[in-house]
Motif scaffolding. Sequence first.
Motif, PDB file in Angstrom:
ATOM      1  N   UNK A 210       9.884  -2.624   9.263  1.00  0.00           N
ATOM      2  CA  UNK A 210       8.585  -3.239   9.472  1.00  0.00           C
ATOM      3  C   UNK A 210       7.667  -2.853   8.326  1.00  0.00           C
ATOM      4  N   UNK A 211       6.819  -3.780   7.910  1.00  0.00           N
ATOM      5  CA  UNK A 211       5.936  -3.535   6.781  1.00  0.00           C
ATOM      6  C   UNK A 211       4.474  -3.557   7.180  1.00  0.00           C
ATOM      7  N   UNK A 212       3.641  -4.002   6.237  1.00  0.00           N
ATOM      8  CA  UNK A 212       2.192  -3.929   6.420  1.00  0.00           C
ATOM      9  C   UNK A 212       1.567  -5.278   6.080  1.00  0.00           C
ATOM     10  N   UNK A 213       0.527  -5.648   6.846  1.00  0.00           N
ATOM     11  CA  UNK A 213      -0.127  -6.942   6.643  1.00  0.00           C
ATOM     12  C   UNK A 213      -1.033  -6.945   5.427  1.00  0.00           C
ATOM     13  N   UNK A 214      -1.672  -5.796   5.131  1.00  0.00           N
ATOM     14  CA  UNK A 214      -2.669  -5.753   4.071  1.00  0.00           C
ATOM     15  C   UNK A 214      -2.903  -4.296   3.681  1.00  0.00           C
ATOM     16  N   UNK A 215      -3.480  -4.079   2.514  1.00  0.00           N
ATOM     17  CA  UNK A 215      -3.866  -2.716   2.150  1.00  0.00           C
ATOM     18  C   UNK A 215      -4.886  -2.204   3.164  1.00  0.00           C
ATOM     19  N   UNK A 216      -4.955  -0.891   3.309  1.00  0.00           N
ATOM     20  CA  UNK A 216      -5.861  -0.246   4.266  1.00  0.00           C
ATOM     21  C   UNK A 216      -5.563  -0.635   5.706  1.00  0.00           C
ATOM     22  N   UNK A 217      -4.314  -1.004   5.984  1.00  0.00           N
ATOM     23  CA  UNK A 217      -3.905  -1.308   7.350  1.00  0.00           C
ATOM     24  C   UNK A 217      -2.952  -0.260   7.909  1.00  0.00           C
ATOM     25  N   UNK A 218      -2.831   0.886   7.238  1.00  0.00           N
ATOM     26  CA  UNK A 218      -2.066   2.029   7.737  1.00  0.00           C
ATOM     27  C   UNK A 218      -2.945   3.265   7.620  1.00  0.00           C
ATOM     28  N   UNK A 219      -3.098   4.001   8.719  1.00  0.00           N
ATOM     29  CA  UNK A 219      -3.971   5.173   8.758  1.00  0.00           C
ATOM     30  C   UNK A 219      -3.246   6.315   9.458  1.00  0.00           C
ATOM     31  N   UNK A 220      -3.358   7.509   8.896  1.00  0.00           N
ATOM     32  CA  UNK A 220      -2.691   8.674   9.469  1.00  0.00           C
ATOM     33  C   UNK A 220      -3.491   9.256  10.631  1.00  0.00           C
ATOM     34  N   UNK A 221      -2.764   9.701  11.663  1.00  0.00           N
ATOM     35  CA  UNK A 221      -3.355  10.465  12.770  1.00  0.00           C
ATOM     36  C   UNK A 221      -2.237  11.266  13.415  1.00  0.00           C
ATOM     37  N   UNK A 222      -2.487  12.532  13.689  1.00  0.00           N
ATOM     38  CA  UNK A 222      -1.554  13.382  14.427  1.00  0.00           C
ATOM     39  C   UNK A 222      -0.112  13.238  13.935  1.00  0.00           C
ATOM     40  N   UNK A 223       0.103  13.394  12.633  1.00  0.00           N
ATOM     41  CA  UNK A 223       1.441  13.336  12.025  1.00  0.00           C
ATOM     42  C   UNK A 223       2.146  12.001  12.236  1.00  0.00           C
ATOM     43  N   UNK A 224       1.366  10.942  12.391  1.00  0.00           N
ATOM     44  CA  UNK A 224       1.922   9.600  12.510  1.00  0.00           C
ATOM     45  C   UNK A 224       1.038   8.630  11.745  1.00  0.00           C
ATOM     46  N   UNK A 225       1.513   7.412  11.589  1.00  0.00           N
ATOM     47  CA  UNK A 225       0.733   6.326  11.018  1.00  0.00           C
ATOM     48  C   UNK A 225       0.536   5.242  12.063  1.00  0.00           C
ATOM     49  N   UNK A 226      -0.703   4.770  12.172  1.00  0.00           N
ATOM     50  CA  UNK A 226      -1.017   3.570  12.921  1.00  0.00           C
ATOM     51  C   UNK A 226      -0.990   2.409  11.936  1.00  0.00           C
ATOM     52  N   UNK A 227      -0.276   1.340  12.260  1.00  0.00           N
ATOM     53  CA  UNK A 227      -0.050   0.262  11.295  1.00  0.00           C
ATOM     54  C   UNK A 227      -0.277  -1.118  11.912  1.00  0.00           C
ATOM     55  N   UNK A 228      -0.836  -2.005  11.091  1.00  0.00           N
ATOM     56  CA  UNK A 228      -0.920  -3.421  11.424  1.00  0.00           C
ATOM     57  C   UNK A 228       0.060  -4.158  10.522  1.00  0.00           C
ATOM     58  N   UNK A 229       1.109  -4.726  11.122  1.00  0.00           N
ATOM     59  CA  UNK A 229       2.065  -5.510  10.362  1.00  0.00           C
ATOM     60  C   UNK A 229       1.656  -6.977  10.335  1.00  0.00           C
ATOM     61  N   UNK A 230       2.507  -7.801   9.778  1.00  0.00           N
ATOM     62  CA  UNK A 230       2.196  -9.225   9.662  1.00  0.00           C
ATOM     63  C   UNK A 230       2.069  -9.895  11.019  1.00  0.00           C
TER      64      UNK A 230
ATOM     65  N   UNK B  50       0.843  -1.196   0.000  1.00  0.00           N
ATOM     66  CA  UNK B  50       0.000   0.000   0.000  1.00  0.00           C
ATOM     67  C   UNK B  50       0.876   1.243   0.000  1.00  0.00           C
ATOM     68  N   UNK B  51       0.235   2.392  -0.259  1.00  0.00           N
ATOM     69  CA  UNK B  51       0.903   3.692  -0.226  1.00  0.00           C
ATOM     70  C   UNK B  51      -0.031   4.676   0.454  1.00  0.00           C
ATOM     71  N   UNK B  52       0.458   5.324   1.522  1.00  0.00           N
ATOM     72  CA  UNK B  52      -0.388   6.208   2.330  1.00  0.00           C
ATOM     73  C   UNK B  52       0.376   7.498   2.617  1.00  0.00           C
ATOM     74  N   UNK B  53      -0.208   8.678   2.328  1.00  0.00           N
ATOM     75  CA  UNK B  53       0.474   9.939   2.615  1.00  0.00           C
ATOM     76  C   UNK B  53       0.674  10.160   4.113  1.00  0.00           C
ATOM     77  N   UNK B  54       1.784  10.801   4.443  1.00  0.00           N
ATOM     78  CA  UNK B  54       2.079  11.247   5.797  1.00  0.00           C
ATOM     79  C   UNK B  54       2.662  12.646   5.662  1.00  0.00           C
ATOM     80  N   UNK B  55       1.840  13.663   5.904  1.00  0.00           N
ATOM     81  CA  UNK B  55       2.219  15.061   5.656  1.00  0.00           C
ATOM     82  C   UNK B  55       2.641  15.206   4.187  1.00  0.00           C
ATOM     83  N   UNK B  56       3.868  15.669   3.923  1.00  0.00           N
ATOM     84  CA  UNK B  56       4.325  15.869   2.546  1.00  0.00           C
ATOM     85  C   UNK B  56       5.108  14.679   2.007  1.00  0.00           C
ATOM     86  N   UNK B  57       4.998  13.546   2.659  1.00  0.00           N
ATOM     87  CA  UNK B  57       5.712  12.337   2.268  1.00  0.00           C
ATOM     88  C   UNK B  57       4.715  11.234   1.944  1.00  0.00           C
TER      89      UNK B  57
END
Length: 333
Positions: A155-175, A119-126
């Motif tokens: 560390x990576x990601x378990x599935x698409x839509x498993x990374x979400x932005x909040x307060x200039x950070x990402x919450x992530x579910x890895x494998x 997946x690809x998820x924006x984090x501020x300007x990145x």
Amino acid sequence: RDRFPALTAGDYWQSTSFADWGLMNNGIEPPMYSDVKDGSSWAVLPGWAANATSPSGAAKIVRTFKNVLFALNVGTDPYTVYWSSPGDPEAFPASWDYGDVATLAGRKPLNVNDGELVDAVPLADTLMIYTQFATYAVNISGDFKVFNFRRVLTWGLANRDCAVQFENSHFCIGANIIYVHDGSRIQRIADNVTEERFFAENSNLSRTFVTRDAAEHTMLVYYPTGTSEWCNRLMKWNWLENTWTFEDVSQPVVCITPSLSPPVQLTWSDLDGIGDGSWAALDPLTWGDFEKVDNRIRMFMLTEDDYLIRDQTTQRQGTEFYAWMERNLIDLK
């Protein structure tokens, strides 16, 4: 439905938007787009498979970042990132030809040892690009390369839509891990008991997804258990209180997204009884002052059988729940 061409039946649908255009992608046929405002028919992305130096076939993920589209896990190549030529609010990106430097379209193969692109998820300007076992930060380079890619996390990601932005950070579910990062610093946030319970109960990580309930400062992690095809269980993390809760879901959930409620159409009858019914009687009010607009963010949910709104009321599935209050700074003098 009549505006779609014949497509292969499947349940892997993914969508995004670019200005007034919507994009739909089933991971089987080439990704498609339509101008949702004028109701045009859906068609394959412009420039897709246009020549030997353009991506072709299906894409697992298509995302928007600034004024460019990114495509991941394309065709039989799950390790290369492709991006389109720039677009603008009046012009959809027209080319994916990475062989023509004038288009600014491009591609970047990533390390195969990091696993497939997820997946690809924006984090501020990145733009954070997640693989199965690593995370890359993508920024505009300002030169002929267009974008710079930096491997920033192991560390990576378990599935698409498993990374979400909040307060200039990402919450992530890895494998096999739950974590938060800001693009450089990383923190494992769930205790061992919570983490082990989630992964032990989860019967299919490829169905798992995360969404954010900003009003409640909560991440909602939906996942299937047992023989359920869709998500019948919910794990919640409140990032202000750092608390975790688990709940059963009454109707298995396919997807859920936060959005503003559709406005209620104002009619003439809504103005009945105001003065003598003339425009002068409304002064200094205007038509817009009477618009019934609900500015609350609501959670719109698609289940196996229905389309629902996950409302924020004083009840949970018809049962009253408890709240707590705390008083601080009590003067004991």
